[in-house]
Design a protein around this motif. Structure first.
Motif: not given
Length: 207
Positions: A19-25, A42-54, A59-68
């Motif tokens: 949820q933190k990553l989604l809000a950041a995305a 995205i990871a920095k904005a969420a305050g979590v490790a880079h690999g957690l986005v994947s 990855g980025k496209q999946g985070a984008y789709a989830a944000a939409v």
């Protein structure tokens, strides 16, 4: 796992991270074009490790789709408020809810909702809205003429909304709602021009 079974501490922590990553995305894609957003940002904005986005979004496209999807869920929640009785009022209620949302979140609207291109997440949400609208008006969304003109209607209203926001909203929400209705009525009349056998009288009367 049963949907009623409580989450374990580990599962709860993972969901909180997601949820933190989604809000950041949502925030990142709302503030800048897709090409300028990075997984690291995205990871920095969420305050979590880079690999957690994947891990959570592939990855980025999946985070984008989830944000939409997340933003459109907010829009749908606003559109699905207390239902008006008359169809004409229901149509206007949905248009007003959409316009009120984008007016309150112009950056999100311009950089995410209206700039989503033809990403599958956007296409799915757009189709949902058009089918809902066609259903209210008693139109067959799958009829070739109806499908063609409703697609053009969506293009026109998205362009009008983007222009309205970029110009600082020079027209009231109510004026925009009526402009949407006028565009919709014109699109429905165009469907009849494409197929003279198509009866759109009732749909037009309900607008």
């Amino acid at each position: 796992m049963s949907p009623d079974k409580p989450l374990t501490a580990r599962q709860a922590a993972a969901e909180q991270t997601r949820q933190k990553l989604l809000a950041a995305a949502v925030a990142e894609f709302s503030q800048r074009p897709y090409s300028e957003v990075t997984v690291g940002g995205i990871a920095k904005a969420a305050g979590v490790a880079h690999g957690l986005v994947s891990h959570h979004f592939q990855g980025k496209q999946g985070a984008y789709a989830a944000a939409v999807d997340a933003v459109y869920q907010q829009i749908r929640a606003a559109e699905d408020g207390p239902v008006a009785v008359a169809v004409r009022d229901q149509v206007r209620q949905r248009f007003r809810a959409f316009l009120s949302f984008v007016a309150e979140h112009p950056d999100t609207a311009l950089n995410l909702v209206l700039a989503a291109g033809r990403d599958q997440a956007f296409v799915t949400q757009r189709e949902y809205g058009l089918r809902m609208l066609a259903g209210l008006l008693g139109l067959d969304r799958d009829h070739p003429a109806v499908a063609a003109v409703l697609g053009s209607f969506a293009d026109a209203t998205e362009g009008l909304t983007a222009s309205w926001l970029r110009q600082g909203r020079p027209f009231t929400v109510d004026a925009m709602v009526e402009a949407f209705c006028a565009l919709l009525a014109g699109a429905i009349r165009a469907a009849r021009e494409l197929d003279a056998s198509l009866d759109v009288t009732e749909a037009l009367e309900q607008l």
